[in-house]
Design an enzyme around this catalytic site. Sequence first.
Site, PDB file in Angstrom:
ATOM      1  N   LEU A 157       4.878   5.502   4.883  1.00 44.66           N
ATOM      2  CA  LEU A 157       4.018   5.263   3.733  1.00 44.66           C
ATOM      3  C   LEU A 157       3.959   3.760   3.511  1.00 44.66           C
ATOM      4  CD1 LEU A 157       5.114   7.983   1.119  1.00 44.66           C
ATOM      5  CD2 LEU A 157       3.050   7.967   2.525  1.00 44.66           C
ATOM      6  N   ASP A 158       2.819   3.262   3.051  1.00 46.87           N
ATOM      7  CA  ASP A 158       2.699   1.846   2.736  1.00 46.87           C
ATOM      8  C   ASP A 158       3.690   1.463   1.643  1.00 46.87           C
ATOM      9  OD1 ASP A 158       0.547   1.953   4.469  1.00 46.87           O
ATOM     10  OD2 ASP A 158      -0.939   2.095   2.867  1.00 46.87           O
ATOM     11  N   VAL A 159       3.959   0.180   1.547  1.00 48.94           N
ATOM     12  CA  VAL A 159       4.897  -0.321   0.537  1.00 48.94           C
ATOM     13  C   VAL A 159       4.491   0.125  -0.870  1.00 48.94           C
ATOM     14  CG1 VAL A 159       5.733  -2.416  -0.599  1.00 48.94           C
ATOM     15  CG2 VAL A 159       5.658  -2.306   1.887  1.00 48.94           C
ATOM     16  N   HIS A 165      -3.152   2.599   7.209  1.00 49.05           N
ATOM     17  CA  HIS A 165      -3.764   2.486   5.881  1.00 49.05           C
ATOM     18  C   HIS A 165      -4.987   3.399   5.758  1.00 49.05           C
ATOM     19  CE1 HIS A 165      -2.008  -1.827   5.075  1.00 49.05           C
ATOM     20  NE2 HIS A 165      -1.085  -0.881   5.116  1.00 49.05           N
TER      21      HIS A 165
END
Length: 239
Positions: free
Chosen positions: A100-102, A183
């Site tokens: 998962l993205d930050v 993303h």
Amino acid sequence: MRLDKYLCESTDLTRSQARGALASGRVTVNGAVMKKGTHVVRDGDDVRWMDETLVPIGLRYIMLNKPAGYECSIRNSQHPPVMHLLDVDKRERLHTVGRLDVDTTGLILITDDGQWTHRIISPRHRCDKVYLATLAEPLPDNAEDLFTTGILLEGEDKPTLPAVLVRVDERCARLTIQEGKYHQVRRMFASLGNHVLALHRERIGPVALDADLQPGESRYLKPDEVTSLAQTGDSDAAA
């Protein structure tokens, strides 16, 4: 399993430290001192180190409610890794099942079972991943159709697989995808001229994030959850 490996699997000892423990006579098997690392430990054997019974850790399957600001990658980063949220032994053996993205929150799976991970993230099995997206602008009237058809992302030569978008309100939507491009969710909405303000993953395949887990908290998966994820995509399309 070899005795030296058994020691490493059930303690924090490195392979060289395990050899030292064996050489010092501090390891017993069924009450007898054993100094050979090549000795084979069999089911039912009582293995002790400094008179403490040892049990191998085994494979682990964990769900974590990821908070924002944590990095799933193990590369050097200005953000702390999600693994630091876990209070478990042999943490260095674990890996995240995808990323998962930050700034993305919600369900992340963590394990040391590589085959199980491959089963979930392999594009061939098309395991559903469900996200709740909060948007900067209202959705266009034809958003559902655009996502169902597939969206050509910037820099890609093929559109995404069909996705299912369900409106929660004009600036919030629940999106189900079966891929894991870089993303991807944010880029899909960006292709419509919109910006994702917040993104939260609610579900992977048949397993939903436990509502009792606060951000940063985790729990071990139940046996039926582990099995259901391993069987993802057998009978219908999922990611």
